[in-house]
Design an enzyme around this catalytic site. Structure first.
Site, mmCIF file in Angstrom:
data_model
loop_
_atom_site.group_PDB
_atom_site.id
_atom_site.type_symbol
_atom_site.label_atom_id
_atom_site.label_comp_id
_atom_site.label_asym_id
_atom_site.label_seq_id
_atom_site.Cartn_x
_atom_site.Cartn_y
_atom_site.Cartn_z
ATOM 1 N N HIS A 96 -0.847 12.715 -3.377
ATOM 2 C CA HIS A 96 0.001 11.240 -2.006
ATOM 3 C C HIS A 96 -1.348 11.539 -0.328
ATOM 4 O O HIS A 96 -0.645 12.736 0.303
ATOM 5 C CB HIS A 96 1.250 10.787 -1.202
ATOM 6 C CG HIS A 96 1.943 11.257 -2.556
ATOM 7 N ND1 HIS A 96 1.833 11.537 -4.209
ATOM 8 C CD2 HIS A 96 3.165 9.902 -2.782
ATOM 9 C CE1 HIS A 96 2.914 10.617 -4.889
ATOM 10 N NE2 HIS A 96 3.268 9.674 -4.386
ATOM 11 N N GLU A 152 -1.278 7.040 3.068
ATOM 12 C CA GLU A 152 -0.292 6.130 2.818
ATOM 13 C C GLU A 152 0.231 6.032 4.389
ATOM 14 O O GLU A 152 0.520 4.863 5.012
ATOM 15 C CB GLU A 152 0.619 6.686 2.209
ATOM 16 C CG GLU A 152 1.821 5.265 1.887
ATOM 17 C CD GLU A 152 2.656 5.973 1.541
ATOM 18 O OE1 GLU A 152 3.838 5.090 0.523
ATOM 19 O OE2 GLU A 152 3.364 7.040 0.481
ATOM 20 N N ASP A 184 4.078 2.334 -8.497
ATOM 21 C CA ASP A 184 5.346 3.694 -7.697
ATOM 22 C C ASP A 184 6.526 4.068 -7.824
ATOM 23 O O ASP A 184 7.040 4.681 -8.476
ATOM 24 C CB ASP A 184 4.499 2.936 -5.954
ATOM 25 C CG ASP A 184 5.136 4.364 -4.993
ATOM 26 O OD1 ASP A 184 5.069 5.771 -5.786
ATOM 27 O OD2 ASP A 184 5.638 4.205 -3.909
#
Length: 408
Positions: free
Chosen positions: A222, A225, A301
């Site tokens: 990740h 974001e 997600d």
């Protein structure tokens, strides 16, 4: 030339792959409530008020209606990532025993099947399922067993990504990587760093990342974001895919690097709006990435927390692309997640063959000239490596249709 307008009413029937789906954010609401009630009844002792205790949280939600739970686990649009992550306290409360993990994983596989998904990679942090006594090994064994059962019952191939929270200790993160390696022959395919974004997380946990890679796992992370391009570059030391990566659009050179290194962005439109990563649908950069040639794997997600399906995400993408977008190019967008999956080469070849067979059979059934479409697809460079599969599949479908017509 056919456009996506002809398939827009049938998105949920098209074969798809999903690469970024969190197990604990994708529970079926009704099953979650049933588990909360059942598990609460199994514990007669008084539970002290403690929002960190799964038994207390179970008891809280067991007396709520589905609509009331929905308000807890689906935060309002435009919040932030920290607010968004609060929902997982409720979902994780019912995922602390093997029977519930197995049941709710099978629910998810069935939901994937109903959504047209034939290949998925499901990620979760096994440490978060050990609060009532399960070991990491018990958690992984349960997940891998459920994945195998899900394929037998629903025909959906699911692989597992073990995720570790970035705001935890190096020991914690390394333990997740290690247990993932131990189950790499049972369906675990990758290691991931997730949760609240922290600066240079990949560098800080490089020992765990290298352990995972040396043990045969892939690495996704990740990044981009909340934090910007620098965090993505840190992850790209090792990662071949990036979770979200939305802020890459701020750095044109980084976009070029993504293309040149064939690094796939796992893009989650609704979730990005939810966490205020982007302010609105119109401001999402996914079309810019597509136009630049960045590999994209559209994903949900968290199906429950963001109240979406992969089909609804593709509907949003078509809204951004426009209904005059070429169907042949859209087919390649559907194909990209399969190409960037972490399963073995043999498994990916098999699932890609299934993809083209399902896709062309369906398109033929709604009146699309698949012979013409296949030629339009093969004119694009990204499709050249699949020429044999595409041609063989189209010929088989056309021959079978011709044979059926003659027999009538």
């Amino acid at each position: 030339m056919e456009t996506v307008e002809c398939i827009f009413p049938y998105i949920n029937q098209l074969p798809k792959a999903e690469l970024h789906c969190h197990f604990d954010g994708s529970l079926r609401l009704a099953s979650m409530l049933e588990e909360a009630k059942k598990q609460t009844q199994q514990h007669d002792e008084e539970v002290e008020e403690d929002p960190e205790n799964p038994l207390y949280v179970q008891k809280q939600i067991s007396v709520l209606t589905k609509d009331e739970i929905k308000e807890l686990v689906q935060p309002p649009m435009g919040g932030d990532l920290i607010q968004y992550l609060q929902a997982f306290r409720y979902t994780l409360s019912v995922l602390q025993i093997k029977e519930a993990i197995h049941r709710l994983y099978l629910d998810l596989v069935e939901d994937l099947s109903d959504d047209g998904v034939i290949y998925a990679e499901i990620r979760f942090d096994p440490q978060l399922h050990t609060h009532l006594g399960l070991s990491l090994s018990e958690v992984l064994a349960t997940m891998c067993s459920a994945a195998a059962d899900g394929y037998e019952e629903h025909g959906v191939t699911t692989k597992i990504i073990v995720s570790a929270l970035k705001n935890q200790s190096a020991t914690y993160v390394t333990e997740v990587a290690q247990i993932g390696v131990e189950y790499s022959d049972s369906g675990v395919v990758a290691f991931d760093l997730c949760g609240p974004e922290e600066s240079k997380a990949t560098s800080r946990f490089s020992t765990a990342v290298e352990l995972a890679l040396e043990g045969g796992l892939h690495f996704t992370c990740h990044a981009g974001e909340v934090l910007g391009p620098d965090e993505m570059r840190d992850a790209m030391q090792y990662a071949t895919r990036i979770g979200h990566g939305t802020h890459a659009i701020e750095d044109p050179d980084l976009v070029v690097e993504l293309v040149e290194n064939d690094i796939c962005l796992e893009q989650c439109i609704t979730s990005n709006i939810h966490t205020n990563c982007v302010a609105s649908l119109d401001e999402h950069p996914i079309v810019n990435f597509i136009e630049a040639g960045v590999p994209i794997a559209l994903s949900t997600d968290n199906r429950l927390v963001s109240d979406c399906t992969l089909s609804s995400e593709y509907e949003l993408l078509i809204e951004l692309l426009g209904k005059d977008f070429p169907l042949s190019t859209f087919v390649l967008l559907l194909l990209q997640p399969f190409k960037h999956g972490f399963a073995s080469t043999a498994e990916l070849v098999d699932v890609i063959e299934r993809f083209f067979m399902h896709l062309f059979s369906f398109l033929h059934g709604i009146g699309v000239d698949i012979a013409v479409l296949s030629c339009e697809i093969l004119l694009q460079e990204d499709a050249h490596e699949f020429k044999e599969i595409i041609c063989t599949t189209v010929l088989d479908i056309v021959r079978e249709a011709s044979s059926s017509s003659e027999s009538e």
